[in-house]
Design a protein around this motif. Structure first.
Motif, PDB file in Angstrom:
ATOM      1  N   ALA A 123       0.841  -1.201   0.000  1.00 29.49           N
ATOM      2  CA  ALA A 123       0.000   0.000   0.000  1.00 29.49           C
ATOM      3  C   ALA A 123       0.873   1.246   0.000  1.00 29.49           C
ATOM      4  O   ALA A 123       1.915   1.290   0.669  1.00 29.49           O
ATOM      5  N   THR A 124       0.444   2.237  -0.745  1.00 28.82           N
ATOM      6  CA  THR A 124       1.133   3.529  -0.739  1.00 28.82           C
ATOM      7  C   THR A 124       0.777   4.285   0.544  1.00 28.82           C
ATOM      8  O   THR A 124      -0.360   4.196   1.022  1.00 28.82           O
ATOM      9  N   PHE A 125       1.747   5.014   1.111  1.00 30.24           N
ATOM     10  CA  PHE A 125       1.484   5.796   2.325  1.00 30.24           C
ATOM     11  C   PHE A 125       0.229   6.648   2.136  1.00 30.24           C
ATOM     12  O   PHE A 125       0.094   7.371   1.151  1.00 30.24           O
ATOM     13  N   ARG A 126      -0.690   6.577   3.107  1.00 29.62           N
ATOM     14  CA  ARG A 126      -1.907   7.386   3.055  1.00 29.62           C
ATOM     15  C   ARG A 126      -1.644   8.773   3.630  1.00 29.62           C
ATOM     16  O   ARG A 126      -0.871   8.930   4.585  1.00 29.62           O
ATOM     17  N   GLY A 127      -2.329   9.766   3.066  1.00 29.88           N
ATOM     18  CA  GLY A 127      -2.205  11.126   3.570  1.00 29.88           C
ATOM     19  C   GLY A 127      -3.517  11.615   4.152  1.00 29.88           C
ATOM     20  O   GLY A 127      -4.550  10.957   4.050  1.00 29.88           O
ATOM     21  N   HIS A 128      -3.478  12.799   4.784  1.00 32.95           N
ATOM     22  CA  HIS A 128      -4.689  13.407   5.328  1.00 32.95           C
ATOM     23  C   HIS A 128      -5.453  14.112   4.212  1.00 32.95           C
ATOM     24  O   HIS A 128      -4.873  14.622   3.257  1.00 32.95           O
ATOM     25  N   HIS A 129      -6.763  14.188   4.368  1.00 36.97           N
ATOM     26  CA  HIS A 129      -7.595  14.824   3.346  1.00 36.97           C
ATOM     27  C   HIS A 129      -7.266  16.312   3.215  1.00 36.97           C
ATOM     28  O   HIS A 129      -7.262  16.870   2.124  1.00 36.97           O
ATOM     29  N   ASP A 130      -6.977  16.967   4.351  1.00 34.08           N
ATOM     30  CA  ASP A 130      -6.703  18.409   4.284  1.00 34.08           C
ATOM     31  C   ASP A 130      -5.315  18.720   3.742  1.00 34.08           C
ATOM     32  O   ASP A 130      -4.976  19.863   3.491  1.00 34.08           O
ATOM     33  N   SER A 131      -4.481  17.663   3.588  1.00 30.22           N
ATOM     34  CA  SER A 131      -3.139  17.888   3.045  1.00 30.22           C
ATOM     35  C   SER A 131      -3.046  17.517   1.579  1.00 30.22           C
ATOM     36  O   SER A 131      -1.985  17.571   0.983  1.00 30.22           O
ATOM     37  N   ALA A 132      -4.181  17.122   0.984  1.00 30.86           N
ATOM     38  CA  ALA A 132      -4.180  16.757  -0.429  1.00 30.86           C
ATOM     39  C   ALA A 132      -3.892  17.985  -1.290  1.00 30.86           C
ATOM     40  O   ALA A 132      -4.253  19.107  -0.957  1.00 30.86           O
ATOM     41  N   SER A 133      -3.236  17.745  -2.409  1.00 28.90           N
ATOM     42  CA  SER A 133      -2.934  18.841  -3.330  1.00 28.90           C
ATOM     43  C   SER A 133      -4.208  19.319  -4.006  1.00 28.90           C
ATOM     44  O   SER A 133      -5.226  18.637  -3.996  1.00 28.90           O
ATOM     45  N   GLU A 134      -4.149  20.517  -4.584  1.00 26.30           N
ATOM     46  CA  GLU A 134      -5.320  21.066  -5.284  1.00 26.30           C
ATOM     47  C   GLU A 134      -5.756  20.144  -6.421  1.00 26.30           C
ATOM     48  O   GLU A 134      -6.938  19.974  -6.688  1.00 26.30           O
ATOM     49  N   LYS A 135      -4.771  19.533  -7.076  1.00 19.45           N
ATOM     50  CA  LYS A 135      -5.085  18.617  -8.172  1.00 19.45           C
ATOM     51  C   LYS A 135      -5.840  17.405  -7.654  1.00 19.45           C
ATOM     52  O   LYS A 135      -6.798  16.933  -8.239  1.00 19.45           O
ATOM     53  N   GLU A 136      -5.375  16.878  -6.487  1.00 13.84           N
ATOM     54  CA  GLU A 136      -6.031  15.712  -5.899  1.00 13.84           C
ATOM     55  C   GLU A 136      -7.439  16.068  -5.445  1.00 13.84           C
ATOM     56  O   GLU A 136      -8.371  15.296  -5.624  1.00 13.84           O
ATOM     57  N   LYS A 137      -7.600  17.263  -4.843  1.00 15.80           N
ATOM     58  CA  LYS A 137      -8.908  17.666  -4.342  1.00 15.80           C
ATOM     59  C   LYS A 137      -9.906  17.858  -5.469  1.00 15.80           C
ATOM     60  O   LYS A 137     -11.113  17.618  -5.297  1.00 15.80           O
TER      61      LYS A 137
END
Length: 474
Positions: A123-137
């Motif tokens: 699994a790839t390291f999971r990140g927080h939703h508020d730390s997602a990049s603008e592209k990801e959001k």
């Protein structure tokens, strides 16, 4: 393994005493690092295939760690069975490194590296939703939550620190590096292992809303590892139990296997009932268990005996089928349906059985999606209960040759052990036990004795001779 257990106890004790950090597991903190001489995790306890994956990811320029159950179990002195890997490589980058890789999952994108029958999950390291990049959001497929806070899709990637905070329990936020042989503890998991405590990372209510199955996992880890659930982790379970109604039936089947086909079925059954979670597996059974005892006098004892029998077989490395437990759970609710049908309609026993079956199984399927191959076995076990009671003529031999005879016979033995006031059922169980242990000639004699002591054999009706044709009148 004894050496590992002793070393583990020594390391855990000294490490916990030396640790003075007061940071909460829900906040960002630097990991506590155990060097090679401070922990018992060794490559000799790790699957060679998992090591291959770790080495190739490192060689490809990525960070990679053995994480979760594999590290936890070695620290507990147990033989690890799961070898999951976390990395900063994306699923597509992992696939580029391994020809034997397949990507799975929508809710969590994972890479499965296939080595014959063994699958190493990466699994790839999971990140927080508020730390997602603008592209990801801006990508709707990256993350999605239900109105109850449950994560329906979650493919935001981050750092190892963020990944540790996204893990469910502190004892699973332990990372072992094959590059420097160190164990990285991000959430005081080593301390909780020493105290044998199951503790959620972060706010329990939020974490349960993200994934209600974590309530089941807390129970399963506690029974499996002989640990206890911490007070703050167990406090919201009863209140949030209704969230389990949102779990798809297909996933509930997988959770059923983990809870009841793992050697800890009896303990998990009692815990599920104590936390009001059993109803989401078997609603009809829960309703029966809380109804008047006169309606289901044998149900509780029968379920516990079937679960104990399954645990015993698993712990003795004997084969089991989930169909047997499903048949046991639903047997008495099925009999109650048949009874009610007979009270309102006058129909043959076989018709009443299938009418009840068509009520019980669809209702159960709404909670657990039982695969068709197991549904067929459940039905065979139930039908055999009637066939086993019909031993006249060739019926006993045909029943004995049935592909599921053994499962039906074992089911009959459980019924006889519980329904001790039913002498006919006890006699039937004993008869079939003897039938299997004698010669064919002796079996034929047993069948004859049943026929002689049972109902009188019907004499075939004589055919009426056709009337003589009258000669035509002239």
């Amino acid at each position: 393994m004894k050496r590992v257990i002793n070393l583990c106890k020594k390391v855990l004790g000294t490490k916990a005493r030396a640790k003075k950090s007061t940071a909460q597991v829900s906040s960002t903190q630097q990991p506590s690092v155990l060097t090679r001489d401070q922990h018992p995790v060794s490559r000799q306890f790790i699957s060679p295939n998992a090591l291959k994956v770790l080495y190739r990811l490192n060689k490809g320029g990525y960070d990679a760690y053995l994480v979760g159950g594999g590290v936890r179990d070695i620290l507990l002195g147990l033989e690890p069975k799961d070898f999951d890997i976390a990395t900063n490589a994306t699923p597509e980058q992992i696939k580029a490194l391994f020809r034997n890789c397949r990507l799975i999952g929508r809710r969590f994108r994972l890479a499965h590296i296939v080595f014959g029958r063994e699958i190493i999950e990466v699994a790839t390291f999971r990140g927080h939703h508020d730390s997602a990049s603008e592209k990801e959001k801006s990508c709707k497929k990256t993350s999605k939550q239900s109105e109850h806070g449950m994560l329906l899709r979650d493919n935001i990637y981050g750092s190892i620190e963020e990944d540790a905070q996204r893990r469910d329990f502190t004892i699973n936020a332990l990372y072992y590096s094959s590059k420097d042989f160190k164990v990285y503890d991000f959430a005081n998991g080593v301390k909780d292992i020493e105290e044998r405590s199951i503790r959620l990372i972060g706010d329990p209510e939020t974490r349960y809303r993200e994934d209600p199955v974590r309530m089941l996992r807390a129970i399963r880890f506690a029974t499996k590892l002989d640990m206890h659930i911490s007070d703050e982790t167990k406090a919201p379970i009863k209140e949030l139990a209704p969230l389990m109604a949102n779990i798809p039936p297909a996933r509930m089947f997988e959770e059923f296997l983990k809870m009841f086909i793992s050697g800890k079925a009896v303990a998990n059954y009692h815990e599920l009932r104590a936390y009001n979670l059993f109803v989401f597996f078997f609603p009809a059974v829960e309703q029966a268990l809380t109804s008047e005892i006169a309606d289901y006098p044998y149900l509780t004892d029968f379920i516990e005996l079937a679960l104990a029998n399954t645990d015993k077989r698993i712990n003795n490395d004997q084969r089991v089928t989930p169909a047997f437990l499903f048949a046991a759970m639903l047997w008495y609710p099925l009999q109650n349906y048949i009874k009610r049908i007979n009270e309102t309609a006058n129909m043959p026993a076989q018709d009443a059985f299938f009418a009840a079956l068509n009520e019980v199984m669809p209702e159960q399927q709404r909670s657990i999606a039982i695969p068709k191959r197991f549904q067929a076995v459940i039905k065979d076990i139930w039908i055999l209960q009637d066939k086993l009671s019909r031993r006249e003529g060739k019926r006993a031999f045909k029943c004995f040759e049935h592909p599921k005879f053994r499962a039906g016979y074992d089911f009959l033995l459980l019924r006889a052990e519980i329904e001790k006031d039913n002498s006919a059922l006890t006699e039937l169980a004993n008869w079939w036990t003897d039938f299997q242990n004698v010669s064919n000639d002796a079996r034929a004699q047993m069948v004859k004795s049943v026929r002689g002591s049972g109902t009188k054999r019907r004499t075939p009706r004589k055919r009426r001779k056709p009337a003589a044709k009258k000669a035509p009148q002239e």
